[in-house]
Scaffold this active site. Structure first.
Site, PDB file in Angstrom:
ATOM      1  N   LYS A 126       0.985  -1.174  -0.104  1.00  0.00           N
ATOM      2  CA  LYS A 126      -0.233   0.103  -0.052  1.00  0.00           C
ATOM      3  C   LYS A 126       0.801   1.172  -0.141  1.00  0.00           C
ATOM      4  O   LYS A 126       2.092   1.252   0.270  1.00  0.00           O
ATOM      5  CB  LYS A 126      -0.921  -0.024   1.064  1.00  0.00           C
ATOM      6  CG  LYS A 126      -2.108   1.048   1.135  1.00  0.00           C
ATOM      7  CD  LYS A 126      -3.258   0.291   0.605  1.00  0.00           C
ATOM      8  CE  LYS A 126      -4.488   1.088   0.131  1.00  0.00           C
ATOM      9  NZ  LYS A 126      -5.463   0.171  -0.259  1.00  0.00           N
ATOM     10  N   ASP A 166      -6.929   4.280  -4.590  1.00  0.00           N
ATOM     11  CA  ASP A 166      -7.643   4.171  -3.264  1.00  0.00           C
ATOM     12  C   ASP A 166      -8.306   5.324  -3.046  1.00  0.00           C
ATOM     13  O   ASP A 166      -8.567   6.322  -4.049  1.00  0.00           O
ATOM     14  CB  ASP A 166      -6.621   3.731  -2.335  1.00  0.00           C
ATOM     15  CG  ASP A 166      -7.484   3.431  -1.015  1.00  0.00           C
ATOM     16  OD1 ASP A 166      -7.900   2.131  -0.767  1.00  0.00           O
ATOM     17  OD2 ASP A 166      -7.434   3.996   0.022  1.00  0.00           O
TER      18      ASP A 166
HETATM   19  P1  NDP Z   1     -13.022   7.676  -3.125  1.00  0.00           P
HETATM   20  O1  NDP Z   1     -11.852   8.866  -2.814  1.00  0.00           O
HETATM   21  O2  NDP Z   1     -13.348   7.710  -4.338  1.00  0.00           O
HETATM   22  O3  NDP Z   1     -14.163   8.150  -2.397  1.00  0.00           O
HETATM   23  C1  NDP Z   1     -13.875   8.190  -0.685  1.00  0.00           C
HETATM   24  C2  NDP Z   1     -15.262   8.863  -0.188  1.00  0.00           C
HETATM   25  O4  NDP Z   1     -15.134   8.581   1.446  1.00  0.00           O
HETATM   26  C3  NDP Z   1     -15.565  10.070  -0.445  1.00  0.00           C
HETATM   27  O5  NDP Z   1     -17.275  10.204  -0.358  1.00  0.00           O
HETATM   28  C4  NDP Z   1     -15.145  10.865   0.712  1.00  0.00           C
HETATM   29  O6  NDP Z   1     -15.649  12.166   0.760  1.00  0.00           O
HETATM   30  C5  NDP Z   1     -15.246   9.760   1.896  1.00  0.00           C
HETATM   31  N1  NDP Z   1     -14.328  10.146   2.802  1.00  0.00           N
HETATM   32  C6  NDP Z   1     -12.895  10.017   2.703  1.00  0.00           C
HETATM   33  N2  NDP Z   1     -12.155  10.043   3.744  1.00  0.00           N
HETATM   34  C7  NDP Z   1     -13.112  10.645   4.691  1.00  0.00           C
HETATM   35  C8  NDP Z   1     -13.097  10.921   5.910  1.00  0.00           C
HETATM   36  N3  NDP Z   1     -11.661  11.049   6.620  1.00  0.00           N
HETATM   37  N4  NDP Z   1     -14.324  11.172   6.663  1.00  0.00           N
HETATM   38  C9  NDP Z   1     -15.347  11.002   5.913  1.00  0.00           C
HETATM   39  N5  NDP Z   1     -15.531  10.808   4.844  1.00  0.00           N
HETATM   40  C10 NDP Z   1     -14.425  10.555   4.120  1.00  0.00           C
HETATM   41  O7  NDP Z   1     -12.320   6.617  -2.505  1.00  0.00           O
HETATM   42  P2  NDP Z   1     -12.924   5.021  -2.556  1.00  0.00           P
HETATM   43  O8  NDP Z   1     -14.199   4.981  -3.095  1.00  0.00           O
HETATM   44  O9  NDP Z   1     -11.867   4.297  -3.471  1.00  0.00           O
HETATM   45  O10 NDP Z   1     -12.523   4.268  -1.193  1.00  0.00           O
HETATM   46  C11 NDP Z   1     -13.507   4.284  -0.128  1.00  0.00           C
HETATM   47  C12 NDP Z   1     -12.916   3.334   0.967  1.00  0.00           C
HETATM   48  O11 NDP Z   1     -12.948   1.890   0.224  1.00  0.00           O
HETATM   49  C13 NDP Z   1     -11.596   3.309   1.523  1.00  0.00           C
HETATM   50  O12 NDP Z   1     -11.749   2.513   2.752  1.00  0.00           O
HETATM   51  C14 NDP Z   1     -10.915   2.478   0.651  1.00  0.00           C
HETATM   52  O13 NDP Z   1      -9.703   1.951   1.154  1.00  0.00           O
HETATM   53  C15 NDP Z   1     -11.806   1.347   0.448  1.00  0.00           C
HETATM   54  N6  NDP Z   1     -11.578   0.440  -0.839  1.00  0.00           N
HETATM   55  C16 NDP Z   1     -11.233   0.878  -2.003  1.00  0.00           C
HETATM   56  C17 NDP Z   1     -11.003   0.279  -3.195  1.00  0.00           C
HETATM   57  C18 NDP Z   1     -10.843   0.724  -4.694  1.00  0.00           C
HETATM   58  O14 NDP Z   1     -10.662  -0.061  -5.580  1.00  0.00           O
HETATM   59  N7  NDP Z   1     -11.080   1.983  -4.770  1.00  0.00           N
HETATM   60  C19 NDP Z   1     -11.078  -1.452  -3.169  1.00  0.00           C
HETATM   61  C20 NDP Z   1     -11.318  -1.771  -1.769  1.00  0.00           C
HETATM   62  C21 NDP Z   1     -11.316  -0.807  -0.433  1.00  0.00           C
HETATM   63  P3  NDP Z   1     -14.804  13.422   0.458  1.00  0.00           P
HETATM   64  O15 NDP Z   1     -14.810  13.405  -0.912  1.00  0.00           O
HETATM   65  O16 NDP Z   1     -15.522  14.604   1.147  1.00  0.00           O
HETATM   66  O17 NDP Z   1     -13.421  13.304   0.853  1.00  0.00           O
HETATM   67  O1  2IT Z   2      -8.063  -1.591  -0.465  1.00  0.00           O
HETATM   68  C1  2IT Z   2      -7.717  -2.032  -1.679  1.00  0.00           C
HETATM   69  O2  2IT Z   2      -7.782  -3.386  -2.089  1.00  0.00           O
HETATM   70  C2  2IT Z   2      -7.664  -1.341  -2.896  1.00  0.00           C
HETATM   71  N1  2IT Z   2      -7.478   0.067  -2.788  1.00  0.00           N
HETATM   72  C3  2IT Z   2      -7.537  -1.710  -4.396  1.00  0.00           C
HETATM   73  C4  2IT Z   2      -6.081  -2.334  -4.627  1.00  0.00           C
HETATM   74  C5  2IT Z   2      -5.609  -2.682  -5.934  1.00  0.00           C
HETATM   75  O3  2IT Z   2      -4.492  -3.026  -6.076  1.00  0.00           O
HETATM   76  O4  2IT Z   2      -6.611  -2.779  -6.830  1.00  0.00           O
END
Ligand code: NDP
Ligand code: 2IT
Length: 446
Positions: A126, A166
């Site tokens: 990561k 992420d």
């Molecule tokens: P994005 O950046 O696309 O979206 C994040 C969302 O969460 C936004 O709505 C953001 O609001 C909100 N957010 C972020 N930080 C905070 C905070 N500290 N407090 C409140 N709201 C917050 O990220 P993802 O959708 O990709 O990721 C969301 C979660 O999913 C994370 O935990 C990530 O690790 C996990 N994840 C992502 C994967 C991926 O493929 N993208 C895979 C597996 C897990 P704002 O815009 O206002 O910051």
């Molecule tokens: O938390 C996660 O699994 C991710 N942000 C996706 C990682 C990846 O390599 O696609």
């Protein structure tokens, strides 16, 4: 907590002082794994868990860049190369002001078990930076990404370490990072996943985490001969994971009541439909505005500074960030009749909230199982890149469904309790661990 768990956690605490998220993630895993290790001498005697909590390598670097005013900005970049027992390091990059070593170590640690559960040959890593893309111009984001990759490129590679997105890193950022990697390395290859389809990306990768989460929830529902039709769902977040989780819920006939961002949440009792979701996608992915605008446009309630867990629902999907659902939220959800909580985000429920769900026999699906669809399709992107070939949407989507179904089976193997309740947390931890531990033992003292 038994004595050996306490002793183990104390040792980890001493070596990683102040890294609260990392310690939280290790405590959660150690609590379910240590009793299992104690029953298996080959794991106990080989100190395999002691090795797993130590990253193989950590790189920390300076990221200087020029903003639109011509001022120099300095950020801190990281890559945690956590475990390569079953494949090259694999895991996302997070750009958010809250990023620090402890946060990235927790995410890299979770990634070990998650990647193992997918059944694909991916190690764990990561990375990211304390850079805040919010309010920055495209030009500034590009300058930052170019500077970040100018250092990172020497540590990554298609067979070495393959980053992806992420929080704060989506298609735009992956594009800028890939462009810079290609220029410096002089090679066009699968060093990153989440690429645009035209230049080596996989179909369904943008959708994969959210869709995979809902496929996993469907597997849970099947265990009680139930379906998503008519279920009330609350979602937090409005980014990549939340958007496609909502999309799949709508397609499956569930009613999505809430979405949020870091400033508050919207509550739409009539349900967020396909058209309203398109508005959210445009708002978040292109105009990059705040979720509050939804409430103005569709005349529904907006709760500033709050999270959606007080809204009555059948299924809750925390899809924003770590520790966003606490014990008091869990109690409210349970009181309001929630029966399933599945984590699209990484570690969004605090340990106290998880304990409350398990005690109340709420189906609780930890992120390392429920959100593994994203990295799984990243793995499929790597396979397609290696073959120099692209599978169709249906092919990738079917593989994703199969993988989520297999992860569910793997959780059942070690998670079934005597009264029939499924402890997905324990099931995911032990199942993910066994493959890593056996591979490490086969490879000697590594
Ligand atoms: P994005 O950046 O696309 O979206 C994040 C969302 O969460 C936004 O709505 C953001 O609001 C909100 N957010 C972020 N930080 C905070 C905070 N500290 N407090 C409140 N709201 C917050 O990220 P993802 O959708 O990709 O990721 C969301 C979660 O999913 C994370 O935990 C990530 O690790 C996990 N994840 C992502 C994967 C991926 O493929 N993208 C895979 C597996 C897990 P704002 O815009 O206002 O910051
Ligand atoms: O938390 C996660 O699994 C991710 N942000 C996706 C990682 C990846 O390599 O696609």
């Amino acid at each position: 907590m038994n004595e050996s768990i306490r002793h183990f956690i104390n040792q980890v605490k001493i070596r990683n002082a102040g890294e609260s998220e990392f310690l939280q993630a290790v405590t959660e895993v150690a609590t379910s794994i240590i009793p299992f290790i104690e029953s298996e001498p080959r794991y106990r005697n080989s100190k395999v868990l002691e090795r797993i909590v130590e990253p193989e390598r950590v790189v920390i670097f300076r990221v200087p860049w020029l903003d639109d005013q011509g001022e120099i900005q300095v950020n801190r970049g990281f890559r945690v190369q956590m475990n390569s027992a079953i494949g090259p390091y694999k895991g996302g990059l997070r750009f958010h002001p809250s990023v620090n070593l402890g946060v990235l170590k927790f995410l890299a640690f979770e990634q070990i078990f998650k990647n193992s559960l997918t059944g694909l040959p991916m190690g764990a890593g990561k990375g990211g930076a304390d850079f805040d893309p919010k309010g920055k111009s495209d030009n500034e984001v590009m300058k930052f990404c170019q500077s970040f990759m100018t250092e990172l490129y020497r540590h990554v590679g298609a067979d070495i370490d393959i980053p992806a997105g992420d929080i704060g890193v989506g298609g735009r950022e992956i594009g800028y990072l890939f462009g810079q990697y290609k220029r410096i390395a002089g090679a066009f290859n699968g060093v990153l996943t989440g690429k645009g389809y035209e230049w080596g990306g996989s179909l369904i990768r943008p959708e994969a985490t959210g869709y995979g989460l809902i496929y996993f929830v469907e597997e849970i529902l099947k265990t009680r001969e139930d379906s998503l039709v008519g279920k009330k769902v609350t979602i937090s977040g409005s980014g990549n994971v939340a958007q496609f989780a909502a999309e799949k819920c709508i397609e499956k006939g569930a009613r999505v009541l809430t979405m949020s961002d870091s400033e508050g949440f919207i509550y739409d009792p009539s349900g967020i439909d396909k058209e309203k979701l398109e508005f959210i996608k445009e708002l978040k992915n292109h105009t990059r505005g705040r979720i509050k605008k939804y409430a103005t446009k569709y005349h529904c309630e907006y709760f500033a500074g709050e999270r959606p867990w007080k809204i009555k629902c059948d299924i809750a999907l925390p899809n924003a960030t770590q520790n966003e659902l606490e014990l008091s939220d869990a109690r409210t959800l349970i009181k309001n009749g929630v029966f399933c909580v599945a984590e699209g985000a990484n570690m969004p429920c605090t340990p106290e909230a998880v304990a409350a769900f398990n005690k109340a026999k709420v189906y609780y699906a930890p992120g390392k199982a429920a959100n593994a669809g994203g990295v799984a399709v990243s793995g499929l992107e790597m396979s397609q890149n290696s073959q120099r070939y692209s599978w169709t949407r249906t092919e990738v989507d079917n593989k994703l469904k199969d993988i989520m179904c297999e992860i569910h089976q793997r959780c059942l193997k070690y998670g079934k309790e005597t009264d029939g309740h499924i402890n997905y947390e324990r099931g995911a931890n032990i199942s993910g661990f066994v493959k890593i531990a056996d591979s490490m033992l086969a490879q000697g003292v590594v």
